[in-house]
Design an enzyme around this catalytic site. Structure first.
Site, PDB file in Angstrom:
ATOM      1  N   GLN A 223       3.719  -4.259   2.089  1.00 29.91           N
ATOM      2  CA  GLN A 223       4.001  -4.245   0.495  1.00 29.91           C
ATOM      3  C   GLN A 223       5.366  -3.954   0.469  1.00 29.91           C
ATOM      4  O   GLN A 223       6.102  -3.852  -0.656  1.00 29.91           O
ATOM      5  CB  GLN A 223       3.126  -3.080  -0.038  1.00 29.91           C
ATOM      6  CG  GLN A 223       1.593  -3.517   0.166  1.00 29.91           C
ATOM      7  CD  GLN A 223       0.749  -2.371  -0.130  1.00 29.91           C
ATOM      8  OE1 GLN A 223       0.536  -1.859  -1.358  1.00 29.91           O
ATOM      9  NE2 GLN A 223       0.579  -1.369   1.015  1.00 29.91           N
TER      10      GLN A 223
ATOM     11  N   HIS B 217       4.544  -8.405  -1.895  1.00 33.96           N
ATOM     12  CA  HIS B 217       5.243  -7.866  -3.098  1.00 33.96           C
ATOM     13  C   HIS B 217       6.592  -8.614  -2.981  1.00 33.96           C
ATOM     14  O   HIS B 217       7.406  -8.160  -3.710  1.00 33.96           O
ATOM     15  CB  HIS B 217       5.317  -6.392  -3.067  1.00 33.96           C
ATOM     16  CG  HIS B 217       4.164  -5.839  -3.442  1.00 33.96           C
ATOM     17  ND1 HIS B 217       3.849  -4.575  -3.234  1.00 33.96           N
ATOM     18  CD2 HIS B 217       2.923  -6.489  -3.984  1.00 33.96           C
ATOM     19  CE1 HIS B 217       2.444  -4.339  -3.737  1.00 33.96           C
ATOM     20  NE2 HIS B 217       2.046  -5.664  -3.958  1.00 33.96           N
TER      21      HIS B 217
ATOM     22  N   SER C  10      -0.104   3.410   3.691  1.00 39.71           N
ATOM     23  CA  SER C  10      -0.049   3.073   2.209  1.00 39.71           C
ATOM     24  C   SER C  10      -1.157   3.861   1.810  1.00 39.71           C
ATOM     25  O   SER C  10      -2.251   4.324   2.304  1.00 39.71           O
ATOM     26  CB  SER C  10      -0.581   1.736   2.491  1.00 39.71           C
ATOM     27  OG  SER C  10      -1.020   0.966   1.022  1.00 39.71           O
TER      28      SER C  10
HETATM   29  P1  NAD Z   1       2.326   4.518  -1.739  1.00 38.72           P
HETATM   30  O1  NAD Z   1       3.639   5.326  -2.006  1.00 38.72           O
HETATM   31  O2  NAD Z   1       1.496   4.689  -2.831  1.00 38.72           O
HETATM   32  O3  NAD Z   1       1.742   5.538  -0.347  1.00 38.72           O
HETATM   33  C1  NAD Z   1       2.468   5.716   0.701  1.00 38.72           C
HETATM   34  C2  NAD Z   1       1.444   6.369   1.740  1.00 38.72           C
HETATM   35  O4  NAD Z   1       2.294   6.497   2.563  1.00 38.72           O
HETATM   36  C3  NAD Z   1       1.000   7.831   0.890  1.00 38.72           C
HETATM   37  O5  NAD Z   1      -0.318   7.840   1.309  1.00 38.72           O
HETATM   38  C4  NAD Z   1       1.679   8.851   2.094  1.00 38.72           C
HETATM   39  O6  NAD Z   1       1.003   9.836   2.562  1.00 38.72           O
HETATM   40  C5  NAD Z   1       2.214   8.051   3.163  1.00 38.72           C
HETATM   41  N1  NAD Z   1       3.176   8.171   4.060  1.00 38.72           N
HETATM   42  C6  NAD Z   1       4.551   8.993   3.775  1.00 38.72           C
HETATM   43  N2  NAD Z   1       5.121   8.905   4.777  1.00 38.72           N
HETATM   44  C7  NAD Z   1       4.551   8.713   5.752  1.00 38.72           C
HETATM   45  C8  NAD Z   1       5.000   8.625   7.268  1.00 38.72           C
HETATM   46  N3  NAD Z   1       6.027   8.912   7.620  1.00 38.72           N
HETATM   47  N4  NAD Z   1       3.886   8.000   8.122  1.00 38.72           N
HETATM   48  C9  NAD Z   1       2.825   7.583   7.556  1.00 38.72           C
HETATM   49  N5  NAD Z   1       2.338   7.687   6.342  1.00 38.72           N
HETATM   50  C10 NAD Z   1       3.341   8.114   5.276  1.00 38.72           C
HETATM   51  O7  NAD Z   1       2.884   3.253  -1.129  1.00 38.72           O
HETATM   52  P2  NAD Z   1       2.022   1.783  -1.088  1.00 38.72           P
HETATM   53  O8  NAD Z   1       0.655   2.047  -1.027  1.00 38.72           O
HETATM   54  O9  NAD Z   1       2.935   0.982  -0.410  1.00 38.72           O
HETATM   55  O10 NAD Z   1       2.161   1.574  -2.622  1.00 38.72           O
HETATM   56  C11 NAD Z   1       3.548   1.663  -3.372  1.00 38.72           C
HETATM   57  C12 NAD Z   1       3.846   0.407  -3.902  1.00 38.72           C
HETATM   58  O11 NAD Z   1       5.568   0.699  -3.881  1.00 38.72           O
HETATM   59  C13 NAD Z   1       3.892  -1.000  -3.236  1.00 38.72           C
HETATM   60  O12 NAD Z   1       3.752  -1.618  -4.035  1.00 38.72           O
HETATM   61  C14 NAD Z   1       5.250  -1.154  -2.508  1.00 38.72           C
HETATM   62  O13 NAD Z   1       5.815  -2.347  -2.655  1.00 38.72           O
HETATM   63  C15 NAD Z   1       6.147  -0.468  -3.267  1.00 38.72           C
HETATM   64  N6  NAD Z   1       7.188   0.432  -2.787  1.00 38.72           N
HETATM   65  C16 NAD Z   1       7.885  -0.066  -1.708  1.00 38.72           C
HETATM   66  C17 NAD Z   1       8.872   0.452  -0.905  1.00 38.72           C
HETATM   67  C18 NAD Z   1       9.781  -0.124   0.059  1.00 38.72           C
HETATM   68  O14 NAD Z   1      10.015  -1.460   0.162  1.00 38.72           O
HETATM   69  N7  NAD Z   1      10.202   0.485   1.160  1.00 38.72           N
HETATM   70  C19 NAD Z   1       9.248   2.012  -1.361  1.00 38.72           C
HETATM   71  C20 NAD Z   1       8.509   2.297  -2.188  1.00 38.72           C
HETATM   72  C21 NAD Z   1       7.695   1.481  -2.885  1.00 38.72           C
END
Ligand code: NAD
Ligand code: ZN
Length: 256
Positions: free
Chosen positions: A105, A123, A196
């Site tokens: 994602q 995405h 996620s």
């Molecule tokens: P989310 O933010 O909803 O959930 C992230 C999850 O990761 C949480 O449950 C959290 O507890 C866990 N987490 C945090 N740090 C961690 C670690 N070090 N190791 C393991 N787990 C960890 O993320 P999502 O489900 O991807 O949904 C968010 C949306 O935002 C998606 O659509 C995504 O495309 C977008 N997004 C993308 C980025 C990126 O490209 N890096 C960053 C932020 C959000």
């Protein structure tokens, strides 16, 4: 989760991987957090500083692309983010034949930078950008690093609406990529979700589809999610650390 329990779960994951014939990984924002990319939600989340509609919707972009670009600079820490050990472990596991596909994602290209080849960014990703006025498509590498200082302007028509090919609020997911991701999930006999919350749909349906096709489901997440009950194995904690341990366990006694 105490250390002995965690090690025994990682050993279990290692044997699932060794015995699986088609392993698919599905990653979310938590996969990138150890690279320093802030999440959207929670105490440090970017939505505390940006209005999601202004920063990340198609209407907001047309209204003022500066807000989106400021948001992207914060997300990518002005371009200084790099893959962490966990990204490299996934790339090594793919090269060794243990992982077939990474569905992500994340838009940040860190899996690709770490060397993963078969990545499905459902995405979208920052790999390319398209001018919303003339349709000219350019590589992110041709915008970078200038884009970290100023907003890009189309070289063909001078438009200020050069949008990376990522999915904004109000836009549909790329249908072909989504269909390929669903097909990969249905082919998998082992499906591993990493970082996620599984709250963003339709992406969060994909693990369900793998489960319906009888895949074993494994979760590597910092904390529990709303969907933990559908998983066969949940390993909590930082994914970079747990993937590094997984690599050690997998390679014990043999080179993978
Ligand atoms: P989310 O933010 O909803 O959930 C992230 C999850 O990761 C949480 O449950 C959290 O507890 C866990 N987490 C945090 N740090 C961690 C670690 N070090 N190791 C393991 N787990 C960890 O993320 P999502 O489900 O991807 O949904 C968010 C949306 O935002 C998606 O659509 C995504 O495309 C977008 N997004 C993308 C980025 C990126 O490209 N890096 C960053 C932020 C959000
Ligand atoms: Zn143009």
């Amino acid at each position: 989760m105490n250390d002995n329990l965690k090690i025994s779960k990682i050993k279990k994951l290692s044997s699932l991987i060794k015995n699986a014939s088609y392993t698919v990984v599905f990653t979310g924002a938590g996969m990138s957090s150890e690279s320093g990319i802030p999440p959207f939600r929670g105490a440090q989340g970017l939505w505390n500083y940006y209005d999601p509609i202004e920063a990340s919707s198609i209407e907001g972009f047309y209204n003022n692309p500066n807000v989106f670009w400021a948001f992207i600079r914060d997300l990518l820490k002005k371009g200084e983010v790099k893959p962490h050990l966990g990204h490299f472990v996934l790339a090594e596991l793919e090269a060794a034949g243990f992982i077939k596909t990474v569905i992500t994602q994340n838009i940040d290209l860190l899996h690709q930078e770490a060397g993963s080849k078969n990545v499905l960014p459902i995405h979208g990703s920052l790999e390319k950008a398209t001018c919303l006025d003339c349709g000219d498509s350019v590589l992110w590498s041709s915008l970078f690093p200038e884009v970290m200082e100023q907003i890009p302007v189309c070289k063909k028509c001078s438009s200020a609406f050069v949008k990376p090919d990522i999915v904004f609020f109000g836009e549909a997911l790329p249908q072909k990529l989504l269909a390929t991701s669903v097909a990969e999930a249905q082919k998998a006999d082992l499906f591993i979700v990493i970082g996620s919350s599984l709250e963003v749909y339709p992406a969060a349906q994909i693990p369900y589809l793998a489960k319906q096709s009888n895949a074993s489901l494994v979760l590597l997440n910092l904390e529990s999610t709303a969907l933990d009950r559908i998983f066969d194995l949940c390993i909590y904690g930082r994914c970079g650390e747990n993937l590094t341990r997984l690599k050690q366990v997998l390679s014990e006694g043999e080179k993978f």
